[in-house]
Design a protein around this motif. Structure first.
Motif, mmCIF file in Angstrom:
data_model
loop_
_atom_site.group_PDB
_atom_site.id
_atom_site.type_symbol
_atom_site.label_atom_id
_atom_site.label_comp_id
_atom_site.label_asym_id
_atom_site.label_seq_id
_atom_site.Cartn_x
_atom_site.Cartn_y
_atom_site.Cartn_z
ATOM 1 N N PHE A 124 45.987 38.936 33.707
ATOM 2 C CA PHE A 124 45.791 40.355 33.488
ATOM 3 C C PHE A 124 46.630 40.884 32.330
ATOM 4 C CE2 PHE A 124 43.647 40.040 37.507
ATOM 5 C CZ PHE A 124 42.639 40.981 37.374
ATOM 6 N N ASN A 125 47.787 40.317 32.099
ATOM 7 C CA ASN A 125 48.591 40.727 30.943
ATOM 8 C C ASN A 125 47.909 40.370 29.636
ATOM 9 O OD1 ASN A 125 50.707 41.977 32.250
ATOM 10 N ND2 ASN A 125 51.949 40.108 32.363
ATOM 11 N N ASP A 126 47.066 39.329 29.644
ATOM 12 C CA ASP A 126 46.376 38.882 28.428
ATOM 13 C C ASP A 126 45.077 39.642 28.151
ATOM 14 O OD1 ASP A 126 48.381 37.080 27.878
ATOM 15 O OD2 ASP A 126 47.309 35.353 28.721
ATOM 16 N N GLY A 144 28.082 39.186 33.226
ATOM 17 C CA GLY A 144 28.839 38.739 32.060
ATOM 18 C C GLY A 144 29.439 37.363 32.266
ATOM 19 N N GLY A 145 29.936 36.801 31.169
ATOM 20 C CA GLY A 145 30.578 35.498 31.232
ATOM 21 C C GLY A 145 31.818 35.536 32.112
ATOM 22 N N VAL A 146 32.037 34.480 32.877
ATOM 23 C CA VAL A 146 33.204 34.399 33.758
ATOM 24 C C VAL A 146 34.420 34.041 32.907
ATOM 25 C CG1 VAL A 146 34.252 33.231 35.728
ATOM 26 C CG2 VAL A 146 31.803 33.737 35.738
ATOM 27 N N LEU A 147 35.407 34.929 32.898
ATOM 28 C CA LEU A 147 36.632 34.694 32.152
ATOM 29 C C LEU A 147 37.638 33.890 32.969
ATOM 30 C CD1 LEU A 147 37.055 38.284 30.692
ATOM 31 C CD2 LEU A 147 36.142 36.267 29.528
ATOM 32 N N HIS A 148 37.724 34.190 34.266
ATOM 33 C CA HIS A 148 38.661 33.513 35.164
ATOM 34 C C HIS A 148 38.114 33.583 36.583
ATOM 35 C CE1 HIS A 148 41.813 33.167 32.145
ATOM 36 N NE2 HIS A 148 41.510 34.401 31.787
ATOM 37 N N SER A 149 38.504 32.610 37.383
ATOM 38 C CA SER A 149 38.175 32.601 38.809
ATOM 39 C C SER A 149 39.470 32.501 39.595
ATOM 40 C CB SER A 149 37.278 31.416 39.160
ATOM 41 O OG SER A 149 36.034 31.529 38.504
ATOM 42 N N PHE A 150 39.515 33.191 40.724
ATOM 43 C CA PHE A 150 40.703 33.227 41.566
ATOM 44 C C PHE A 150 40.342 32.793 42.982
ATOM 45 C CE2 PHE A 150 40.705 36.730 38.532
ATOM 46 C CZ PHE A 150 41.917 36.560 37.865
ATOM 47 N N ASP A 151 41.238 32.050 43.598
ATOM 48 C CA ASP A 151 41.098 31.740 45.016
ATOM 49 C C ASP A 151 42.496 31.641 45.612
ATOM 50 O OD1 ASP A 151 42.059 29.190 44.315
ATOM 51 O OD2 ASP A 151 40.066 28.288 44.369
ATOM 52 N N ASN A 152 42.610 31.145 46.821
ATOM 53 C CA ASN A 152 43.912 31.101 47.487
ATOM 54 C C ASN A 152 44.906 30.173 46.801
ATOM 55 O OD1 ASN A 152 43.218 32.993 49.377
ATOM 56 N ND2 ASN A 152 42.610 31.495 50.914
ATOM 57 N N SER A 153 44.416 29.291 45.924
ATOM 58 C CA SER A 153 45.330 28.393 45.215
ATOM 59 C C SER A 153 45.882 29.020 43.928
ATOM 60 C CB SER A 153 44.632 27.066 44.884
ATOM 61 O OG SER A 153 43.628 27.270 43.902
ATOM 62 N N THR A 154 45.325 30.148 43.512
ATOM 63 C CA THR A 154 45.797 30.821 42.305
ATOM 64 C C THR A 154 47.141 31.473 42.607
ATOM 65 O OG1 THR A 154 43.495 31.321 41.758
ATOM 66 C CG2 THR A 154 45.188 32.466 40.494
ATOM 67 N N THR A 155 48.115 31.192 41.758
ATOM 68 C CA THR A 155 49.453 31.736 42.011
ATOM 69 C C THR A 155 49.553 33.172 41.501
ATOM 70 O OG1 THR A 155 50.392 31.021 39.900
ATOM 71 C CG2 THR A 155 50.469 29.432 41.732
ATOM 72 N N TYR A 156 50.517 33.869 42.056
ATOM 73 C CA TYR A 156 50.820 35.235 41.615
ATOM 74 C C TYR A 156 51.110 35.246 40.122
ATOM 75 C CZ TYR A 156 53.413 39.624 41.240
ATOM 76 O OH TYR A 156 53.843 40.856 40.865
ATOM 77 N N GLU A 157 51.886 34.271 39.648
ATOM 78 C CA GLU A 157 52.238 34.188 38.229
ATOM 79 C C GLU A 157 50.998 34.010 37.355
ATOM 80 O OE1 GLU A 157 53.751 32.456 40.658
ATOM 81 O OE2 GLU A 157 55.748 33.380 40.651
ATOM 82 N N GLU A 158 50.052 33.182 37.791
ATOM 83 C CA GLU A 158 48.805 32.983 37.036
ATOM 84 C C GLU A 158 48.014 34.280 36.943
ATOM 85 O OE1 GLU A 158 47.531 28.374 37.853
ATOM 86 O OE2 GLU A 158 47.372 29.775 39.530
ATOM 87 N N ILE A 159 47.930 35.001 38.050
ATOM 88 C CA ILE A 159 47.181 36.262 38.070
ATOM 89 C C ILE A 159 47.818 37.266 37.121
ATOM 90 C CG2 ILE A 159 46.505 38.229 39.492
ATOM 91 C CD1 ILE A 159 46.285 36.178 41.840
ATOM 92 N N ILE A 160 49.136 37.405 37.174
ATOM 93 C CA ILE A 160 49.832 38.335 36.288
ATOM 94 C C ILE A 160 49.605 37.977 34.834
ATOM 95 C CG2 ILE A 160 52.122 39.153 35.563
ATOM 96 C CD1 ILE A 160 51.076 40.333 38.221
#
Length: 69
Positions: free
Chosen positions: A66-68, A47-63
């Motif tokens: 997922f909340n969205d 499927g299409g990539v909605l988001h990518s995460f790595d060690n630079s992704t903050t906890y706030e960004e991840i939350i």
């Protein structure tokens, strides 16, 4: 209703992919070895990539991501 998390297995051990449901929508998460990022995708591993995460992704960004969902 939402279903349980599904974990991909390879040779009887967990692999680098999971599927999960939010509000009736299926998502997949997998590790992309080329980019060294975890990808959140629509419906399937192809499927299409909605988001990518790595060690630079903050906890706030991840939350927020997922909340969205």
């Amino acid at each position: 209703s939402d279903r349980e998390i599904e974990v991909r297995e390879y040779n009887g051990s967990p692999a680098n992919m999971i599927w999960f449901w939010v509000d009736g929508n299926r998502y997949a998460m997998s590790y992309n070895h080329s980019t060294e990022q975890i990808e959140l995708k629509e419906r399937t591993h192809k499927g299409g990539v909605l988001h990518s995460f790595d060690n630079s992704t903050t906890y706030e960004e991840i939350i927020e991501i997922f909340n969205d969902l």
